[in-house]
Scaffold this motif. Sequence first.
Motif, mmCIF file in Angstrom:
data_model
loop_
_atom_site.group_PDB
_atom_site.id
_atom_site.type_symbol
_atom_site.label_atom_id
_atom_site.label_comp_id
_atom_site.label_asym_id
_atom_site.label_seq_id
_atom_site.Cartn_x
_atom_site.Cartn_y
_atom_site.Cartn_z
ATOM 1 N N GLU A 35 14.583 59.354 37.413
ATOM 2 C CA GLU A 35 13.152 59.252 37.718
ATOM 3 C C GLU A 35 12.937 59.106 39.208
ATOM 4 O O GLU A 35 13.670 58.391 39.889
ATOM 5 N N ASP A 36 11.908 59.810 39.706
ATOM 6 C CA ASP A 36 11.526 59.679 41.117
ATOM 7 C C ASP A 36 11.128 58.231 41.377
ATOM 8 O O ASP A 36 10.512 57.579 40.529
ATOM 9 N N ILE A 37 11.453 57.773 42.574
ATOM 10 C CA ILE A 37 11.053 56.416 42.966
ATOM 11 C C ILE A 37 10.817 56.387 44.469
ATOM 12 O O ILE A 37 11.486 57.108 45.213
ATOM 13 N N SER A 38 9.850 55.599 44.902
ATOM 14 C CA SER A 38 9.548 55.546 46.338
ATOM 15 C C SER A 38 10.415 54.478 47.013
ATOM 16 O O SER A 38 10.941 53.572 46.364
ATOM 17 N N ARG A 39 10.534 54.621 48.321
ATOM 18 C CA ARG A 39 11.243 53.628 49.145
ATOM 19 C C ARG A 39 10.647 52.235 48.904
ATOM 20 O O ARG A 39 11.362 51.247 48.755
ATOM 21 N N GLU A 40 9.286 52.192 48.871
ATOM 22 C CA GLU A 40 8.582 50.912 48.701
ATOM 23 C C GLU A 40 8.966 50.245 47.383
ATOM 24 O O GLU A 40 9.208 49.038 47.327
ATOM 25 N N ASP A 41 9.037 51.046 46.305
ATOM 26 C CA ASP A 41 9.381 50.485 44.988
ATOM 27 C C ASP A 41 10.838 50.018 44.942
ATOM 28 O O ASP A 41 11.154 49.012 44.302
ATOM 29 N N ILE A 42 11.729 50.767 45.598
ATOM 30 C CA ILE A 42 13.142 50.372 45.646
ATOM 31 C C ILE A 42 13.266 48.983 46.276
ATOM 32 O O ILE A 42 13.971 48.114 45.762
#
Length: 315
Positions: A154-161
């Motif tokens: 699943e795609d994930i943003s830097r912020e969410d990581i």
Amino acid sequence: MSNTIIKTDFNFPGQESVYKGKVRDVYSLKNDRLLMIATDRLSAFDVVMPKGIPFKGQILNQIATKMMEKTEDIVPNWLEATPDPNVAVGRKCEPFKVEMVIRGYLSGHAAREYKAGKRELCGVPMPEGMKENDKFPEPIITPATKAEMGEHDEDISREDILKRNIVSEEDYIQLEDYTRKLFQRGTELADKQNLILVDTKYEFGKTSDGQIVLIDEIHTPDSSRYFYKEGYQERQDIGEAQKQLSKEFVRQWLISNGFQGKEGQQVPQMSDEYIQSVSDRYVELYENITGEKFIKSDVSNIESRIQSNVERFLS
């Protein structure tokens, strides 16, 4: 077509456990060592196809080995030896739970999202007015969470990581830096072969002493997309599809046969002729990416060949 390896059941000296991924089976050995077998399984849309592709595992393993050697001045890697054409042995690491995907061009998944009207991928903006396969002004990093067998990345943003503490900020900054440098090196290596490295993914892990290292495969046709450089611009100008060197041709065949890995969809039947054509394409990929002739290994009994080569190495 029977001379492929699609499942493994080895018992090596010092073996402690086994993890079976989509394409690679990873055997944990004593003394913090891992033994990775690149099988001939073919995965697309996060689904493993029922039949193996002759020589695919050898091709992936040998490209990844060559590329690890050509990038070890940028980032240390896990690899110690390749005792068999399908086998790599190296240091055990704790993998980061994200794949670092980097894209130089609007292709594949990014192009499909763009076509659906999205102008942001993993929190990264994509410019207006782009056509499929156009070059981004700068490569963009679009991470993905690592899926278990049968699940989708699943795609994930830097912020969410960072927010979910999947990777610490200090480590993530280092991963981004390594990713950009590796992509630059991969671009230069591809350019020498008259290819364009379109997009790729890198996976990293941490050794027991806290060192970040490159793991898994690198710059292979399963983890990367390549275009032929010659004629690229002319094809873009007239809106023609690009000539690709990647697994995308399999994905396109599956899509045209009504399969995208969605619930309820059946994997289309692959004839022996089609499987042979996929194997031939992988050989073409190997020779184009490395600039070397592919030498087929003895596949009369792959399992016993691997067993004896590994035992000889471990002794």
